[in-house]
Design a protein around this motif. Structure first.
Motif, PDB file in Angstrom:
ATOM      1  N   ILE A   1      11.164   0.324  16.702  1.00  0.00           N
ATOM      2  CA  ILE A   1      12.222   0.789  15.073  1.00  0.00           C
ATOM      3  C   ILE A   1      12.779   2.657  16.284  1.00  0.00           C
ATOM      4  N   ILE A   2      13.578   2.164  15.536  1.00  0.00           N
ATOM      5  CA  ILE A   2      15.175   3.243  16.039  1.00  0.00           C
ATOM      6  C   ILE A   2      14.873   4.596  14.915  1.00  0.00           C
ATOM      7  N   TYR A   3      15.281   3.853  13.882  1.00  0.00           N
ATOM      8  CA  TYR A   3      14.990   5.237  12.865  1.00  0.00           C
ATOM      9  C   TYR A   3      14.577   4.896  11.568  1.00  0.00           C
ATOM     10  N   ALA A   4      13.688   5.298  10.359  1.00  0.00           N
ATOM     11  CA  ALA A   4      13.397   4.388   9.603  1.00  0.00           C
ATOM     12  C   ALA A   4      11.743   6.513   8.595  1.00  0.00           C
ATOM     13  N   ALA A   5      13.210   7.336   9.515  1.00  0.00           N
ATOM     14  CA  ALA A   5      11.684   8.587   9.278  1.00  0.00           C
ATOM     15  C   ALA A   5      11.653   8.408   7.262  1.00  0.00           C
ATOM     16  N   GLU A   6      12.716   8.890   6.924  1.00  0.00           N
ATOM     17  CA  GLU A   6      12.139   9.387   5.369  1.00  0.00           C
ATOM     18  C   GLU A   6      11.170   8.386   4.236  1.00  0.00           C
ATOM     19  N   THR A   7      11.852   6.963   4.651  1.00  0.00           N
ATOM     20  CA  THR A   7      10.834   5.840   3.875  1.00  0.00           C
ATOM     21  C   THR A   7       9.265   6.120   4.240  1.00  0.00           C
ATOM     22  N   LEU A   8       9.355   6.144   5.400  1.00  0.00           N
ATOM     23  CA  LEU A   8       8.363   5.218   6.251  1.00  0.00           C
ATOM     24  C   LEU A   8       7.731   6.479   7.467  1.00  0.00           C
ATOM     25  N   PRO A   9       6.980   7.715   6.881  1.00  0.00           N
ATOM     26  CA  PRO A   9       6.916   8.759   7.703  1.00  0.00           C
ATOM     27  C   PRO A   9       6.325   8.228   8.802  1.00  0.00           C
ATOM     28  N   GLY A  10       6.538   8.873  10.320  1.00  0.00           N
ATOM     29  CA  GLY A  10       6.013   8.268  11.600  1.00  0.00           C
ATOM     30  C   GLY A  10       6.382   7.146  12.735  1.00  0.00           C
ATOM     31  N   TRP A  11       7.085   6.195  11.735  1.00  0.00           N
ATOM     32  CA  TRP A  11       7.340   4.825  12.033  1.00  0.00           C
ATOM     33  C   TRP A  11       8.268   4.822  13.080  1.00  0.00           C
ATOM     34  N   THR A  12       9.450   6.042  13.045  1.00  0.00           N
ATOM     35  CA  THR A  12      10.781   6.251  13.695  1.00  0.00           C
ATOM     36  C   THR A  12      10.014   5.875  15.313  1.00  0.00           C
ATOM     37  N   GLY A  13      10.230   5.410  16.292  1.00  0.00           N
ATOM     38  CA  GLY A  13       9.874   5.199  17.929  1.00  0.00           C
ATOM     39  C   GLY A  13       8.648   4.009  18.383  1.00  0.00           C
ATOM     40  N   THR A  14       8.523   3.878  16.937  1.00  0.00           N
ATOM     41  CA  THR A  14       6.551   2.492  17.432  1.00  0.00           C
ATOM     42  C   THR A  14       7.607   1.538  17.973  1.00  0.00           C
ATOM     43  N   PRO A  15       6.738   1.752  19.272  1.00  0.00           N
ATOM     44  CA  PRO A  15       7.195  -0.402  19.756  1.00  0.00           C
ATOM     45  C   PRO A  15       6.476  -1.564  19.088  1.00  0.00           C
TER      46      PRO A  15
END
Ligand SMILES: [Zn+2]
Length: 291
Positions: free
Chosen positions: A73-87
């Motif tokens: 996940i490259i970016y999903a900050a607002e809707t899914l907090p913490g999801w950004t960066g998840t391999p």
């Protein structure tokens, strides 16, 4: 027959489907989205694998910008907090011992329409999903055009339609989705001082000239969006989905009229076949493809 798991991750719910190679949904269920998302997702995927050990691989469509090669996940900050960066691919393959592929949810849904739905049999397909925003997907010779260094390929909602226009959530002004989406339609109705919901607007446009003007403004912008996409992709067919497409029989003639002067070549326009199932079917296709 081969069975795969298709998972569709949205901001409020996660849908999971056990799907056969021909697109038949054998089993389907839905759970609310819970943060932190990763351990919760893994727990539900493993629960599905215990239920159906024959699942050979797992496809995931998720809200946000995705690197489909790395399955991250490259970016999903607002809707899914913490999801950004998840391999997601790496972790879930390790946890399940199955092949895992990850894509943006709109791209996955587009793949479902192209392979099993309204664009079945066509190689070059553009899907426009007019909902809260404007989602989209491009299928190029049967494959999704996606990814890119920022995971932003085929972000059709953020092509600029009206420079200096209405400000978009992306920070810029005049993006397609500020004019061509369910939300945009509601804003147009309000600006025109009309008391209608979008379905009412289309109905009223038959007799009320103010309502008709709003519809014509909307279809004129949609026509320009389609025209620009045709110049870039020369697709066989455009599929229009999302909430706005439910009333397509009331605005399709208007769109066709607006398309006439702006298309380079004739183009087939169809309404999406799937509503809710596109997400899990498209996710399943991520792993049914190329095997
Ligand atoms: Zn934008």
């Amino acid at each position: 027959m081969e069975k795969v798991l298709g998972v569709d991750i949205g901001g409020t719910k996660i849908r999971m489907g056990i799907i056969a190679a021909d697109g038949t949904i054998l089993h389907e269920e839905q759970v609310p989205t819970v943060i932190p998302l990763y351990p919760y997702l893994e727990q539900h995927v493993i629960r599905m694998l215990i239920k159906e050990p024959e699942i050979a691989s797992i496809g995931i469509g998720t809200h946000g910008f995705v690197d489909p090669k790395e399955g991250k996940i490259i970016y999903a900050a607002e809707t899914l907090p913490g999801w950004t960066g998840t391999p997601v691919k790496e972790w879930l393959e390790l946890a399940t011992g199955r092949r895992v592929e990850v894509e943006n949810d709109a791209n996955a849904a587009a793949l479902a329409e192209a392979k099993f739905g309204a664009a079945k049999g066509y190689g070059r397909v553009v899907v426009l999903t007019l909902g809260t925003g404007l989602g989209g997907g491009i299928i190029w010779d049967g494959k999704l055009l996606s990814g890119g260094p920022h995971g932003g390929a085929a972000e059709l909602g953020h092509m600029i339609l009206h420079p200096n226009g209405v400000q978009c959530a992306c920070g810029r002004h005049g993006c397609n989705e500020m004019y061509v989406s369910g939300t945009a339609l509601r804003r147009r109705i309000k600006e025109a001082g009309l008391p209608y919901s979008p379905p009412e607007l289309f109905e009223k446009a038959k007799t009320d000239s103010a309502a008709r003007e709003v519809v014509e403004g909307f279809t004129a912008d949609l026509a320009v969006v389609i025209s620009s996409l045709q110049a870039a992709f020369d697709m066989d067919i455009v599929i229009i989905g999302g909430g706005v497409s439910e009333a397509a029989d009331l605005w399709m003639d208007s769109l066709q009229r607006q398309l006439e002067p702006v298309l380079l070549n004739p183009l087939q326009i169809e309404v999406a076949q799937f509503e809710n199932d596109a997400g899990i079917l498209g996710a399943a296709l991520l792993v049914l493809e190329g095997e």
